[in-house]
Design an enzyme around this catalytic site. Structure first.
Site, PDB file in Angstrom:
ATOM      1  N   ARG A  69       0.882   6.602  13.967  1.00  0.00           N
ATOM      2  CA  ARG A  69       1.748   7.670  13.445  1.00  0.00           C
ATOM      3  C   ARG A  69       2.502   8.407  14.542  1.00  0.00           C
ATOM      4  NH1 ARG A  69      -1.453  10.583   9.011  1.00  0.00           N
ATOM      5  NH2 ARG A  69      -1.061  12.417  10.266  1.00  0.00           N
ATOM      6  N   ARG A  92     -15.415  -8.118  18.031  1.00  0.00           N
ATOM      7  CA  ARG A  92     -15.031  -6.799  18.538  1.00  0.00           C
ATOM      8  C   ARG A  92     -14.100  -6.149  17.514  1.00  0.00           C
ATOM      9  NH1 ARG A  92     -18.547  -8.040  21.352  1.00  0.00           N
ATOM     10  NH2 ARG A  92     -18.700  -7.960  23.640  1.00  0.00           N
ATOM     11  N   ASP A 123       2.836   4.479   5.356  1.00  0.00           N
ATOM     12  CA  ASP A 123       2.163   3.509   4.478  1.00  0.00           C
ATOM     13  C   ASP A 123       3.143   2.705   3.618  1.00  0.00           C
ATOM     14  OD1 ASP A 123      -0.112   4.556   5.523  1.00  0.00           O
ATOM     15  OD2 ASP A 123      -0.945   5.294   3.643  1.00  0.00           O
ATOM     16  N   THR A 133       3.343  15.972  -1.603  1.00  0.00           N
ATOM     17  CA  THR A 133       4.363  16.979  -1.256  1.00  0.00           C
ATOM     18  C   THR A 133       5.521  16.923  -2.246  1.00  0.00           C
ATOM     19  OG1 THR A 133       3.755  16.670   1.061  1.00  0.00           O
ATOM     20  CG2 THR A 133       5.845  17.784   0.639  1.00  0.00           C
TER      21      THR A 133
HETATM   22  O1  F6P Z   1      -0.659   8.571   4.274  1.00  0.00           O
HETATM   23  C1  F6P Z   1      -0.395   8.226   5.563  1.00  0.00           C
HETATM   24  C2  F6P Z   1      -1.665   8.127   6.363  1.00  0.00           C
HETATM   25  O2  F6P Z   1      -1.273   7.754   7.656  1.00  0.00           O
HETATM   26  C3  F6P Z   1      -2.722   7.171   5.805  1.00  0.00           C
HETATM   27  O3  F6P Z   1      -2.486   5.833   6.125  1.00  0.00           O
HETATM   28  C4  F6P Z   1      -3.975   7.716   6.398  1.00  0.00           C
HETATM   29  O4  F6P Z   1      -5.088   7.411   5.609  1.00  0.00           O
HETATM   30  C5  F6P Z   1      -3.730   9.169   6.382  1.00  0.00           C
HETATM   31  O5  F6P Z   1      -2.350   9.356   6.474  1.00  0.00           O
HETATM   32  C6  F6P Z   1      -4.453   9.896   7.493  1.00  0.00           C
HETATM   33  O6  F6P Z   1      -4.260  11.245   7.337  1.00  0.00           O
HETATM   34  P1  F6P Z   1      -4.845  12.371   8.309  1.00  0.00           P
HETATM   35  O7  F6P Z   1      -3.779  12.624   9.325  1.00  0.00           O
HETATM   36  O8  F6P Z   1      -5.067  13.540   7.434  1.00  0.00           O
HETATM   37  O9  F6P Z   1      -6.083  11.848   8.940  1.00  0.00           O
END
Ligand code: F6P
Length: 377
Positions: A302, A293, A159, A137
């Site tokens: 997130r 496991r 990240d 972005t």
């Molecule tokens: O870049 C941040 C991130 O959370 C990565 O760790 C992860 O691979 C990616 O985004 C996942 O993205 P999406 O929401 O497109 O699955």
């Protein structure tokens, strides 16, 4: 009755020092806890300190291609969003205006909408744009900035891998989620005497795995920056078993690079995110014949409310972005350095990933407390 934002902007209009009247705010890429706090911080500073009007660009850059997809960002519009996860603007990790994919006659074709964006920014009356995003972005922001409009950047990703800033907002919140998950796995691993593998996010860099692994007191951390073998991981587990340990925690960054061959001598498949932990869990089971496991934490990291640290950092970034615009400091990205919010040219940031240093202090700390990275060191 006069709205809160008009009252505020009228009160402050007398102290206007810049020629800016209207700014836009856009965010792109994956969402991240703290995005709303940046938006709120920037809106408050723009209105309260400068009396500017603020327009929200929705769904990445889509709002610049279709200006009817913009929203006014008033004080009322950003009330109560500080603690909310996600983004009120919506976001997408598609939609690069320079290479926009559209369906035409049943085929996917690529169109360049960058000049449309420039036209629309003029039509919307935007004097400058704040872009909150990760590397992709921000690279688009830099290019749009060169083409038509003054832009400032705000780094965003759980990240924590954007160069030039010591930390990005979102990382701390994700770290809390990952650490909490490890703590929970700890107790059940102990009850059953199992090996627990937990896959966390980190596409290119292992920051979440490294920090949550130390915070959660795990036995093994596997990250993209340190090549590992399954045999070394299992050797470590066996050694600790001989010393009386009965359960083991292995944290894996989703972007870790698998060894060429699995324990049966077959090539590992190229994993998608969410699969690498399972492949590693299977390989550990194949060698140790222990109960294994696997937990894939995924997008739980997130979602949800930003931590206090992230709310504060995001607010400081939003306020600083407005300050950069007021000073005419365009083409820059805000960043954190030694506790202070500063700025760096976007040019020096995009395309560079901030990776874990395998010889750095935090890795050495992990090794010193007995954590293995599955390497020979
Ligand atoms: O870049 C941040 C991130 O959370 C990565 O760790 C992860 O691979 C990616 O985004 C996942 O993205 P999406 O929401 O497109 O699955």
């Amino acid at each position: 009755m006069m709205s809160r934002s008009r009252r505020h902007s009228q009160r402050h209009r007398t102290v206007l020092t810049s020629t800016i009247q209207t700014i836009g705010i856009a965010n792109g890429g994956g969402d991240c806890p703290g995005l709303n706090a940046v938006i709120r911080g920037a809106v408050h500073a723009a209105i309260l300190e400068h009396g500017w009007r603020v327009i929200g660009i929705t769904n990445g850059y889509d709002g610049l291609i279709w200006p009817e997809r913009t929203v006014p960002l008033t004080m009322d519009a950003v009330a109560d969003i500080l603690s909310r996860g996600g983004t009120i603007l919506g976001t997408t990790n598609r939609g690069n205006p320079f290479h926009y994919e559209v369906e035409e006659d049943g085929k996917t074709v690529t169109r360049d909408y960058s000049l449309t964006c420039c036209d629309n920014m003029r039509k919307l009356g935007l004097d400058a744009l704040v872009v909150i995003g990760g590397d992709g972005t921000l690279a688009i922001a830099r290019d749009l900035g060169r083409l038509c409009l003054p832009i400032v950047g705000v780094p965003k990703t759980i990240d924590n891998d954007i160069s030039a800033t010591e930390v990005t907002f979102g990382f701390d919140s994700a770290l809390h989620v990952a650490t909490d998950a490890i703590d929970r796995l700890h107790t059940t691993a102990e009850s059953h005497g199992r090996v627990m593998v937990i896959e966390v996010m980190g596409r290119d860099a292992g920051w979440i795995a490294l920090h949550s692994g130390i915070a959660g007191g795990v036995d093994v951390i596997l990250i993209p920056e340190i090549p590992f073998t399954i045999e070394t991981v299992c050797k470590k587990i066996r050694e600790q078993e001989l010393e009386g340990k009965k359960f083991f925690l292995v944290v894996v960054a989703e972007g870790v690079k698998l060894p060429a061959l699995d324990p049966a001598g077959k090539p590992f498949p190229a994993p998608r995110p969410g699969q690498v932990g399972i492949l590693i869990g299977d390989a550990i089971h194949a060698l140790l014949k222990k109960d294994v496991r696997v937990t894939v934490l995924g997008h739980i990291q997130r979602g949800g409310s930003p931590s206090p640290f992230d709310r504060i950092l995001a607010t400081r970034f939003g306020v600083k972005a407005v300050e950069l615009i007021a000073r005419g400091n365009f083409g820059h990205m805000v960043c954190l350095r030694a506790g202070e919010i500063e700025s760096v040219p976007l040019d020096g940031v995009v395309g560079k990933t901030r990776l874990v240093d395998p010889m750095g202090g935090i890795v050495r700390t992990a090794r010193a407390v007995g954590i293995t990275f599955g390497d020979q060191a």
